[in-house]
Scaffold this active site. Sequence first.
Site, PDB file in Angstrom:
ATOM      1  N   HIS A  17       0.831  -1.204   0.000  1.00 60.81           N
ATOM      2  CA  HIS A  17       0.000   0.000   0.000  1.00 60.81           C
ATOM      3  C   HIS A  17       0.868   1.258   0.000  1.00 60.81           C
ATOM      4  CE1 HIS A  17      -4.166   1.639   0.524  1.00 60.81           C
ATOM      5  NE2 HIS A  17      -3.421   2.725   0.679  1.00 60.81           N
ATOM      6  N   HIS A  19       1.158   4.899  -2.492  1.00 60.48           N
ATOM      7  CA  HIS A  19       0.678   5.667  -3.649  1.00 60.48           C
ATOM      8  C   HIS A  19       1.854   6.328  -4.361  1.00 60.48           C
ATOM      9  CE1 HIS A  19      -3.620   5.290  -2.718  1.00 60.48           C
ATOM     10  NE2 HIS A  19      -3.219   5.251  -1.466  1.00 60.48           N
ATOM     11  N   HIS A 201      -9.836   0.848  -1.692  1.00 57.03           N
ATOM     12  CA  HIS A 201      -9.786   1.363  -0.327  1.00 57.03           C
ATOM     13  C   HIS A 201     -11.164   1.135   0.297  1.00 57.03           C
ATOM     14  CE1 HIS A 201      -6.189   3.343  -1.701  1.00 57.03           C
ATOM     15  NE2 HIS A 201      -6.005   3.978  -0.567  1.00 57.03           N
ATOM     16  N   GLU A 204     -11.849   2.681   6.059  1.00 58.53           N
ATOM     17  CA  GLU A 204     -10.923   3.672   6.617  1.00 58.53           C
ATOM     18  C   GLU A 204     -11.750   4.845   7.155  1.00 58.53           C
ATOM     19  OE1 GLU A 204      -8.799   5.954   3.708  1.00 58.53           O
ATOM     20  OE2 GLU A 204      -7.279   6.659   5.123  1.00 58.53           O
ATOM     21  N   ASP A 282       1.316   4.032   2.804  1.00 62.70           N
ATOM     22  CA  ASP A 282       0.273   4.873   2.202  1.00 62.70           C
ATOM     23  C   ASP A 282       0.894   6.085   1.475  1.00 62.70           C
ATOM     24  OD1 ASP A 282      -2.316   5.367   1.486  1.00 62.70           O
ATOM     25  OD2 ASP A 282      -3.026   5.989   3.449  1.00 62.70           O
ATOM     26  N   ASP A 283       1.170   7.166   2.194  1.00 59.67           N
ATOM     27  CA  ASP A 283       1.732   8.381   1.594  1.00 59.67           C
ATOM     28  C   ASP A 283       2.838   8.961   2.473  1.00 59.67           C
ATOM     29  OD1 ASP A 283      -0.189   8.784  -0.695  1.00 59.67           O
ATOM     30  OD2 ASP A 283      -1.623   8.870   0.959  1.00 59.67           O
TER      31      ASP A 283
END
Length: 342
Positions: A17, A19, A201, A204, A282-283
């Site tokens: 995961h 991005h 996704h 969340e 994630d980011d």
Amino acid sequence: MTVASRDLRLLPKAHLHLHFTGSMRHGTLVELADVHGVRLPDSLRDHWPPELSAADEKGWFRFQRLYDLARSVLRTEADVRRLLHEAAEDDAAEGSRWLEIQVDPSGYANLFGGITAFTDLVLDAARTAGDRAGIGIAVVVAANRTRHPLDARTLARLATQYAGQGVVGFGLSNDERRGVTEEFGPAFRIAHRAGLLAAPHGGELRGPDNIRACLDTLGATRLGHGVRVAEDPTLLRRIVDDDVTLEVCPASNVALGVYRALEDVPLRMLVDAGARIALGADDPLLFGSRLLDQYQIARDVHGFSDTELAALARSSIEGSTAPADVRKQFLEDLDGWLSDSA
Ligand SMILES: [Zn+2]
């Protein structure tokens, strides 16, 4: 018998995961912004990482705005190649052997000659970057749930053209409270028919209701986050029984206000229930926290032993799309990590 703590950087993992834009190094963002004359707000320059919250629409909008700004510094082919090269290097340095990176090509279509040309570039750059860093990189094409479901179908058709050539899955991202999950069913069916993994996704910013929709109407076998399945024991049992992998990103959850503190992320509870977890960053660009940090959080905040951390890494490899022989090697190395003295 040995006690903790082995070096987590040496623990072989799969990173499922991450991005595309969010993987960018902060230093690279600042450099590219200067090169291309993009003015960055203070929270992306001197007071990085930014304070974020997605507890409400306003908070998500701020997150999205910073994300769009970060995307806007990627202007040239060289920028894209640099981003992937650095993402691969950073992952490899943290023990990631297999990276599945998510990208929505429509966000770059204008500057790079359309979604097909951009996807060609990303796949070529990913192959080169992976070879140089000594890791495998695969791509998950992700649609945007705030856009029209027909756009998602276009992206699904694009993804199918690259099935077996670097694209391994189809995803759905952005604000989970917007868009109607069920309306993306046709796009996911197109991807499914081409043998692509379904990794939207879900669970969340919304709870079990949307996880159920992701399973029932999108055929999800992996869930981006999915942590809020912890709120529904029956659904959690289904996730476990059906071998659905949860891409859990603890630092992201806290940065975006899904949970107040790292200890509130139900990692231990999900693992104890038998869920297959793949920790992800994630980011990193917006949360200031990379893959290794997630394993460190499991160790420091949730008290995972080395045996349990190895089980988490094993789950990430088993939840990945890495080919069987590659996977076997990772798992052997993982056993080696555990049998070495701390
Ligand atoms: Zn994500």
